[in-house]
Design an enzyme around this catalytic site. Sequence first.
Site, short mmCIF file in Angstrom:
data_model
loop_
_atom_site.label_atom_id
_atom_site.label_comp_id
_atom_site.label_asym_id
_atom_site.label_seq_id
_atom_site.Cartn_x
_atom_site.Cartn_y
_atom_site.Cartn_z
N SER A 55 0.80 -1.23 0.00
CA SER A 55 0.00 0.00 0.00
C SER A 55 0.83 1.28 0.00
O SER A 55 0.31 2.34 -0.32
CB SER A 55 -0.95 0.02 1.19
N LYS A 99 0.95 4.77 6.86
CA LYS A 99 0.23 5.57 5.86
C LYS A 99 0.69 7.02 5.90
O LYS A 99 1.34 7.46 6.85
CB LYS A 99 -1.29 5.53 6.10
#
Length: 193
Positions: A55, A99
Amino acid sequence: MRRSKGLSFYEKKKRISLHVVREIFGMVFGTFAAILLAAVFVFSVGMRTNVIGVSMEPTLYNGQQILINRFGYKLTSPKKGDVIVFLPNGNQNAHYYIKRVVALPGETVQIIDGQLYVDGVPEDNETYDKMEDAGIAENEIILKNDEYFVLGDNRNISEDSRSGNIGPVNRDTIYGKAWFHMRAENDGMGLIQ
């Protein structure tokens, strides 16, 4: 009468000088201080974890080790663009998520036609792909005073704040800032941008 300078079997008493005591004390204190400083450094900015999943590609790769600065956010708050490490919803049994912060507390977030809008302004970075799924950000989200909206750099293969089971990240669940990455397949060591 004069004593002769012949052989003498008497030993002179050895005295420890104040200078020697200071030297020994200085070395012991210096060693202790270095060990303490190293422990504080490792505890605050030297914690490490592995990236799980793709990701964050091309910034970080699956299996790559990163160092986490846990001390920095005790003095300041996360900023837009920071790569943070957090536990989703504070779940201690989950792995750490890594993230990028895209919106700060008090800002409004929405994803329209695959484009991120923060306070009604479209994101100006063309590095990221158009998002196929807006998730919960399809509707306008107003972040609370302690919430951050985060996205993966590989946005179409990322479970992030768009997902209903993660949502905006609460400040209390942020473990620290990802600041340094180790060597990976196609990438050397360096600071995380």
